[in-house]
Design a protein around this motif. Structure first.
Motif, PDB file in Angstrom:
ATOM      1  N   VAL A  38       0.892  -1.237  -0.007  1.00 19.16           N
ATOM      2  CA  VAL A  38       0.038  -0.024   0.089  1.00 19.16           C
ATOM      3  C   VAL A  38       0.878   1.158   0.098  1.00 19.16           C
ATOM      4  O   VAL A  38       1.719   1.384   1.033  1.00 19.16           O
ATOM      5  N   GLY A  39       0.773   2.102  -0.951  1.00 20.74           N
ATOM      6  CA  GLY A  39       1.460   3.482  -0.971  1.00 20.74           C
ATOM      7  C   GLY A  39       0.436   4.668  -0.293  1.00 20.74           C
ATOM      8  O   GLY A  39      -0.564   4.565  -0.838  1.00 20.74           O
ATOM      9  N   VAL A  40       1.225   5.315   0.309  1.00 21.20           N
ATOM     10  CA  VAL A  40       0.407   6.452   1.099  1.00 21.20           C
ATOM     11  C   VAL A  40       1.159   7.628   0.586  1.00 21.20           C
ATOM     12  O   VAL A  40       2.250   8.206   0.527  1.00 21.20           O
ATOM     13  N   VAL A  41       0.177   8.646   0.047  1.00 19.38           N
ATOM     14  CA  VAL A  41       0.676   9.845  -0.431  1.00 19.38           C
ATOM     15  C   VAL A  41      -0.043  11.068   0.092  1.00 19.38           C
ATOM     16  O   VAL A  41      -1.253  10.749   0.867  1.00 19.38           O
ATOM     17  N   GLY A  42       0.385  12.129  -0.011  1.00 21.98           N
ATOM     18  CA  GLY A  42      -0.410  13.430   0.630  1.00 21.98           C
ATOM     19  C   GLY A  42       0.523  14.458   0.787  1.00 21.98           C
ATOM     20  O   GLY A  42       1.892  14.290   0.769  1.00 21.98           O
ATOM     21  N   PRO A  43       0.036  15.695   1.011  1.00 18.00           N
ATOM     22  CA  PRO A  43       0.951  16.848   1.249  1.00 18.00           C
ATOM     23  C   PRO A  43       1.602  16.823   2.451  1.00 18.00           C
ATOM     24  O   PRO A  43       1.181  15.946   3.698  1.00 18.00           O
ATOM     25  N   SER A  44       2.822  17.568   2.775  1.00 17.09           N
ATOM     26  CA  SER A  44       3.492  17.619   4.216  1.00 17.09           C
ATOM     27  C   SER A  44       2.660  18.043   5.330  1.00 17.09           C
ATOM     28  O   SER A  44       1.688  18.933   5.082  1.00 17.09           O
ATOM     29  N   GLY A  45       2.438  17.452   6.367  1.00 19.35           N
ATOM     30  CA  GLY A  45       1.450  17.981   7.375  1.00 19.35           C
ATOM     31  C   GLY A  45       0.281  17.211   7.536  1.00 19.35           C
ATOM     32  O   GLY A  45      -0.463  17.529   8.209  1.00 19.35           O
ATOM     33  N   GLN A 209       3.598   1.693  -7.831  1.00 22.11           N
ATOM     34  CA  GLN A 209       3.956   0.607  -7.915  1.00 22.11           C
ATOM     35  C   GLN A 209       3.131  -0.610  -6.862  1.00 22.11           C
ATOM     36  O   GLN A 209       3.355  -1.576  -6.697  1.00 22.11           O
ATOM     37  N   CYS A 210       2.537   0.114  -5.719  1.00 24.97           N
ATOM     38  CA  CYS A 210       1.864  -0.617  -4.847  1.00 24.97           C
ATOM     39  C   CYS A 210       0.628  -1.386  -5.369  1.00 24.97           C
ATOM     40  O   CYS A 210       0.156  -0.640  -6.261  1.00 24.97           O
ATOM     41  N   ASP A 211       0.025  -2.321  -4.622  1.00 22.96           N
ATOM     42  CA  ASP A 211      -1.090  -2.861  -5.176  1.00 22.96           C
ATOM     43  C   ASP A 211      -2.313  -1.678  -5.127  1.00 22.96           C
ATOM     44  O   ASP A 211      -3.103  -1.809  -5.640  1.00 22.96           O
ATOM     45  N   ARG A 212      -2.403  -0.926  -4.090  1.00 31.14           N
ATOM     46  CA  ARG A 212      -3.167   0.162  -3.780  1.00 31.14           C
ATOM     47  C   ARG A 212      -2.542   1.534  -3.250  1.00 31.14           C
ATOM     48  O   ARG A 212      -1.350   1.330  -2.788  1.00 31.14           O
ATOM     49  N   GLN A 213      -3.305   2.514  -3.408  1.00 34.01           N
ATOM     50  CA  GLN A 213      -2.630   3.798  -3.210  1.00 34.01           C
ATOM     51  C   GLN A 213      -3.660   4.469  -2.049  1.00 34.01           C
ATOM     52  O   GLN A 213      -4.936   4.548  -2.389  1.00 34.01           O
ATOM     53  N   LEU A 214      -3.046   5.073  -1.100  1.00 32.05           N
ATOM     54  CA  LEU A 214      -3.943   5.729  -0.505  1.00 32.05           C
ATOM     55  C   LEU A 214      -3.731   7.243  -0.549  1.00 32.05           C
ATOM     56  O   LEU A 214      -2.596   7.631  -0.496  1.00 32.05           O
ATOM     57  N   SER A 215      -4.521   8.268  -0.018  1.00 33.86           N
ATOM     58  CA  SER A 215      -4.393   9.716  -0.037  1.00 33.86           C
ATOM     59  C   SER A 215      -4.878   9.745   1.514  1.00 33.86           C
ATOM     60  O   SER A 215      -5.625   9.694   2.100  1.00 33.86           O
ATOM     61  N   VAL A 216      -3.737  10.608   2.028  1.00 34.39           N
ATOM     62  CA  VAL A 216      -3.996  11.403   3.191  1.00 34.39           C
ATOM     63  C   VAL A 216      -4.265  13.013   3.213  1.00 34.39           C
ATOM     64  O   VAL A 216      -3.291  13.261   2.522  1.00 34.39           O
ATOM     65  N   ASP A 217      -5.065  13.410   3.465  1.00 35.74           N
ATOM     66  CA  ASP A 217      -5.230  14.991   3.385  1.00 35.74           C
ATOM     67  C   ASP A 217      -6.186  15.433   4.735  1.00 35.74           C
ATOM     68  O   ASP A 217      -7.302  14.982   4.872  1.00 35.74           O
ATOM     69  N   SER A 218      -5.518  16.408   5.609  1.00 38.15           N
ATOM     70  CA  SER A 218      -6.216  16.819   6.713  1.00 38.15           C
ATOM     71  C   SER A 218      -6.716  15.876   7.622  1.00 38.15           C
ATOM     72  O   SER A 218      -7.730  16.093   8.160  1.00 38.15           O
ATOM     73  N   GLY A 219      -5.880  14.797   7.597  1.00 40.52           N
ATOM     74  CA  GLY A 219      -6.295  13.758   8.788  1.00 40.52           C
ATOM     75  C   GLY A 219      -7.129  12.711   8.202  1.00 40.52           C
ATOM     76  O   GLY A 219      -7.649  11.726   8.958  1.00 40.52           O
ATOM     77  N   GLN A 220      -7.698  12.887   6.988  1.00 38.28           N
ATOM     78  CA  GLN A 220      -8.799  11.809   6.485  1.00 38.28           C
ATOM     79  C   GLN A 220      -7.995  10.987   5.508  1.00 38.28           C
ATOM     80  O   GLN A 220      -7.040  11.364   4.605  1.00 38.28           O
TER      81      GLN A 220
END
Length: 232
Positions: A38-45, A209-220
């Motif tokens: 699982v790849g986790v992306v999102g802005p700093s903070g 490249q991961c099976d799934r990708q997650l986005s994190v934004d403002s704690g969600q």
């Protein structure tokens, strides 16, 4: 999805004092399957690294349930979580976190010695050889390049044969070519050992490249792309 190895249910976390508290994770529900990447992306903070800390038991949420490989962190004390993490979770950091006055071999042997392994140094040597560092056993971190230091860190994370590998910006301090080699190594080891792999990165191509990708934004936390759909 395969059987869930990591499960977060309604997890909330605020950091800081009562007046300046920041709501870092907000009602997070998440399941990650056994052997899944699982790849986790999102802005700093946005809460990416905090999410990893909760998954690994390094940070306790204010509310909600965290269950990893059958262990519910909410019901465990710090010592029990640390012992569980040492056996089940390998962590690779952006800044390597090697012990400067220990050789590569000694750095990799540390978690094995803490776990009471009798052949800690033999296993550590094998892990270093497996990441291409059989000729760097007696070198100290200051004598190694950034890429070599990260390989030592990967060997250390893998030495206890964990079920889960967590990496927080593992290529962030490396040049492009070296970072590419390190990412290839991480994915190769994940497939070879059928580990669950959770990767935080600023690089969308690496996350892809991961099976799934997650986005994190403002704690969600959502499946990547869901934030765009929600905004439509």
């Amino acid at each position: 999805m395969t059987e869930a190895l990591i499960s977060l249910t309604d997890v909330d976390l605020r950091l800081g004092g009562a007046v300046n508290a920041v709501h870092v994770l907000k009602s997070v529900d998440l399941e990650i399957g056994r052997g899944e990447s699982v790849g986790v992306v999102g802005p700093s903070g946005s809460g990416k690294t905090t999410l990893l800390m909760v998954l690994s038991g390094l940070e306790r949420p204010d509310s909600g349930t965290v269950t990893v490989a059958g262990a519910t962190f909410n019901t465990m004390n710090e010592d029990a979580i640390a012992a569980f993490r040492g056996q089940n979770i390998g962590i690779v950091f952006q800044s390597f976190h090697l012990i400067p006055n220990m050789t590569a071999l000694e750095n990799v042997a540390v978690p094995l010695e803490l776990a009471g392994e009798r052949d800690a140094f033999e296993k550590a040597e094998a892990e270093l050889a497996a990441v291409g560092l059989k000729d760097r056993l007696t070198h100290y971190p200051g004598q190694l390049s950034g890429g070599e230091q990260q390989r030592v860190a990967i060997a250390r994370a893998l030495a206890p044969d964990p079920k889960i590998l967590i990496a927080d910006e593992p290529t962030g301090n490396l040049d492009g070519a070296t970072g590419h080699l390190i990412s290839e190594l991480l994915f190769a080891k994940q497939r070879e050992r059928d580990m669950t792999f959770v990767l935080v990165t600023h690089d969308p191509e690496l996350a892809g490249q991961c099976d799934r990708q997650l986005s994190v934004d403002s704690g969600q936390v959502r499946e990547r792309g869901d934030f765009d759909k929600a905004a439509e």
